[in-house]
Structure formats: structure tokens, C-alpha cells
Design an enzyme around this catalytic site. Structure first.
Site, short mmCIF file in Angstrom:
data_model
loop_
_atom_site.label_atom_id
_atom_site.label_comp_id
_atom_site.label_asym_id
_atom_site.label_seq_id
_atom_site.Cartn_x
_atom_site.Cartn_y
_atom_site.Cartn_z
N SER A 153 32.32 37.95 45.76
CA SER A 153 32.77 39.26 44.96
C SER A 153 31.64 39.40 44.16
CB SER A 153 34.26 39.07 44.38
OG SER A 153 34.29 40.20 43.38
N LYS A 206 31.93 41.35 49.24
CA LYS A 206 32.98 42.14 48.27
C LYS A 206 32.03 42.86 47.17
CE LYS A 206 36.81 41.58 45.23
NZ LYS A 206 38.05 41.06 45.08
N LYS A 217 46.93 36.68 44.78
CA LYS A 217 46.41 35.64 43.74
C LYS A 217 47.61 35.02 43.23
CE LYS A 217 42.47 38.50 42.13
NZ LYS A 217 42.09 39.63 40.98
N LYS A 227 31.87 45.45 43.79
CA LYS A 227 32.67 46.05 42.96
C LYS A 227 32.42 47.56 42.70
CE LYS A 227 35.31 42.65 41.16
NZ LYS A 227 36.86 42.80 41.20
N GLU A 284 39.95 47.84 47.71
CA GLU A 284 40.97 46.96 46.79
C GLU A 284 41.14 47.76 45.56
OE1 GLU A 284 39.68 42.84 46.58
OE2 GLU A 284 40.94 42.66 44.63
N GLY A 337 40.72 35.65 43.66
CA GLY A 337 40.07 34.89 42.87
C GLY A 337 40.29 35.50 41.43
N ASP A 347 45.91 44.70 44.48
CA ASP A 347 45.90 43.35 43.64
C ASP A 347 46.62 43.70 42.70
OD1 ASP A 347 44.63 41.83 42.07
OD2 ASP A 347 42.75 42.06 42.31
N ASP A 384 36.16 46.80 45.85
CA ASP A 384 37.02 46.55 44.99
C ASP A 384 36.77 47.49 43.72
OD1 ASP A 384 39.25 45.73 43.06
OD2 ASP A 384 38.52 43.82 42.98
#
Ligand code: OSB
Ligand code: MG
Length: 370
Positions: A138, A164, A267, A166, A218, A293, A243, A191
Site C-alpha cells: 500500500s 495499492k 482487518k 492511496k 477501497e 493492514g 474497510d 484506497d
């Protein structure tokens, strides 16, 4: 059965600041739990939090308080005469509402203690069947697109199987266009950590991302929402993944059944522990779950490794190698990713890794024994 419980609040510098739409993290904050039974068996767990309530309302400070005032007394209550079962721990924590990360530190330490006591691998306890797991990375928001491309190359060169990114308004379409141009069809997902709304402008942006063939997006909308995500999913082809919004087995089932999302980021800390995480994975099955995570220290990372060795976890997770987060992790050996993007699942009893206790003590800002 006297079980000694120790809490260590730690702060560990990150090798690279991690920027998301809700803030920048420069160090990892967590509460590490050590449990020791009267025969000397040891278990380790982690409440993997942050020092500020940016991702969720819990912080290391709230978890410390809730563990001290409520969770540890409740645990002591059921462990005084007998050695409890996992389900007993889950049940005795249930009347204490919320505070899922606080519960997870204790619950995961207990799973680990129980594995040691029974001479089993923690993986066996979680129902693990695989000997290695595929993994991704990520990557936080960068100052410039060139910096992001460089970060991606750095991780792809090490073997990571999935990237991934952000995102937030202003760091989305153009960024993804550049990434696709540079890296072709690399497995890619994004995400947003709740950075968008259902405004016409944001929906246009989110729709425009469909052309990038993303594995998922996400948590684009509010951190507590399910309904607005359902409305969004009806308008975009990229699978929505929830999430922040999912804290229980029921939340997860409802979100999937209502098509508010097509995938759940599990998670364990966010759903109150590995018992609940396991239950969600087993109920929803392959393709609908993967493991996220929280920049865990080595201890939370090992638990996450073992649960991902369950057959349901086929989508690469966010469990990266120790060196992606820390110069020195608190476990020996460090978690390593091989050149094909896999992490080997340890064999042997209990955690299968040693905890580096002198280093743990160096990073500890607060310690209590119960
Ligand atoms: O939203 O998944 C998230 C890290 C901290 C808080 C929230 C998130 C993340 C990550 C990093 O994306 C996952 C990891 O590398 O552990
Ligand atoms: Mg997320």
C-alpha cells in the site's frame, strides 16, 4: 489458572512517512500484549492503532484505558479458575461495546498463548492450509507523480504482486493514468479512506476511474456509511471494497448482500479479533475477502500472516515485509517477501518467530503488568 498480562505501549519510527487522505504517519503506535501462563507458556498480541483518531475513533490511548478498566478485568474473571476457550474470550468481551482494536490485542495474545500451550502452530489454530501467501503493498500519497512512479518501481523490483495507491481528490485520475501508462496491466487498486462524497463532481471522478480496470476501490465514501456506497456501486463498474465501515460479521454480510460493496477488506483489529475475522472469511469465501493492514509491528504482522494462510485469502493482502515499515522490527527474523511476491508461512509451535524483547523495551513508552 493465573495468566499474567503485560501491556507495552510502543512508538516505532517508520522508514518512510505514510500519507493518506486523513493524515501523515511518521511512526507506528501500538499496544503489544504479552500473556504468560503459570507453566511459562507465552503468547503475544497487538492492538495496532495510531496515536490520533484519524482512521477510526480508537487510539493507543483509548485502547490502553479500555483494556485497563474493562477488558483485562473481564479476562481475569474468566481465566482465574480454568484456561478459557477462544469463544469464551470473545463472549466476555461482547458486552463491552466497540473498541475492537483494544479487544484484538488481548484476544490475539490469547490465541498465541493457547497455541504455545497446546504445542500447535498459530496457523493451525486459525485453520491455515497454505505454506506461503501472495502479498501486495500500500503506497501513500506522494508530492509528485514521478515520486510515486519511483516508489512503485522500487516495490515491483522486490517482487510485490499488487500495488495499492492511496487517493484523494486531486490525486486520482491523472495519477492512475500515469501509472497505467508506465506499468501496463500491473494488478492495481486504490484506497480513498473516505475522501469522496456522492456529489456530482465526485461521482464523475469515481466513474472516470472505471477505465483503469482497478481490482477495487477501497472506502471511497464516509467512514461509517453503507447506504451511500450501495448507491455508488450501482453507478460504477469498479468493485467497491469496504474497510472503515465494517466492524462486525453482520456489517460484512449486510454490505455484501445489499451490494454496497463486492469485497471486504478484513482487518482483524477493526472487527474485534481473529475469531470474528475468521468467521467473516469463512462465511464470505474466496474473492469476497482479503486481508488489509494497519502498518502492524512484527507481532500483528505474524498473526496476519497466519490468518492469510487460510484458503479463503487468494487476493494478495497488504502484509508487506518488515523492511517496508521499519529499520528494525521487534521480531526475529524479520518478515521477508521473496522475489515472486510471496511470504513464507512459518512452521513450528506458537508464533514461529522470536520476539526481540530488548528492542521491544527500547520502543516502549509505557508498561504495565497485571
Ligand atoms: O486504509 O488500509 C488502510 C494503514 C493505516 C491505516 C489504514 C490503512 C492503512 C494501509 C496500509 O493501507 C496497510 C499496511 O501496509 O499495513
Ligand atoms: Mg483502507
Amino acid at each position: 489458572m493465573a495468566i499474567q498480562i503485560e501491556q507495552f505501549e510502543v512508538r516505532i519510527p517508520l522508514v518512510h512517512p505514510f500519507r493518506t487522505s486523513f493524515g501523515v504517519q511518521k511512526e507506528k503506535s501500538a499496544i503489544i500484549i504479552k500473556m504468560t501462563d503459570d507453566e511459562g507458556n507465552v503468547g503475544w498480541g497487538e492492538s495496532s492503532l495510531e496515536s490520533v483518531p484519524g482512521y477510526c475513533y480508537e487510539t493507543s490511548g483509548t485502547a490502553w484505558l479500555i483494556q485497563n478498566e474493562f477488558l483485562i478485568p473481564a479476562f481475569k474473571g474468566i481465566s482465574e479458575d480454568t484456561f478459557p476457550e477462544i469463544g469464551d474470550v470473545h463472549r466476555v468481551f461482547a458486552p463491552i461495546r466497540g473498541h475492537e482494536f483494544a479487544k484484538t490485542g488481548l484476544e490475539s495474545a490469547f490465541w498465541s498463548l493457547k497455541a504455545s500451550r497446546e504445542g500447535k502452530s498459530l496457523g493451525e489454530m486459525y485453520g491455515a492450509t497454505k505454506s506461503k501467501i501472495p502479498t501486495g503493498v500500500s503506497i501513500g500519497i506522494q508530492n509528485r507523480i514521478e515520486d510515486l512512479l519511483q516508489r512503485i518501481s522500487f516495490f515491483l523490483d522486490q517482487g510485490y504482486k499488487r500495488i495499492k495507491i492511496k487517493i484523494e481528490p486531486g490525486w486520482d485520475y491523472e495519477v492512475l493514468k500515469a501509472v497505467r501508462k508506465e506499468y501496463g496491466d500491473v494488478p492495481l487498486m486504490v484506497d480513498a479512506n473516505s475522501a469522496y462524497t456522492l456529489s456530482d463532481k465526485d461521482v464523475e471522478i469515481l466513474k472516470s476511474l472505471d477505465r483503469f480496470d482497478l481490482m477495487m476501490i477501497e472506502q471511497p465514501l464516509d467512514y461509517q456509511d453503507i447506504l451511500m456506497h450501495k448507491r455508488l456501486q450501482a453507478q460504477i463498474s469498479t468493485p467497491v471494497c469496504l474497510d472503515e465501515s465494517i466492524h462486525t460479521f453482520n456489517n460484512a454480510l449486510m454490505a455484501i448482500e445489499e451490494d454496497a460493496c463486492r469485497i471486504i477488506n478484513i482487518k482483524p483489529g477493526r472487527v474485534g479479533g481473529y475469531y470474528e475475522a475468521k468467521r467473516i472469511a469463512e462465511a464470505l469465501g474466496k474473492d469476497k475477502v482479503w486481508l488489509g493492514g494497519m502498518l502492524e509491528t512484527g507481532i500483528g504482522r505474524i498473526h496476519n500472516l497466519f490468518i492469510q494462510a487460510k484458503e479463503e485469502f487468494t487476493i494478495p493482502g497488504d502484509t508487506s515485509g518488515s523492511d517496508r515499515y521499519f529499520k528494525r522490527d521487534i521480531i526475529t527474523p524479520h518478515v521477508l517477501v521473496d522475489e515472486n511476491g510471496y511470504i513464507e508461512v512459518p512452521r513450528g509451535e506458537g508464533l514461529g518467530f522470536e520476539v526481540n524483547e530488548p528492542l521491544l523495551k527500547e520502543y516502549t513508552v509505557q508498561h504495565l503488568s497485571h
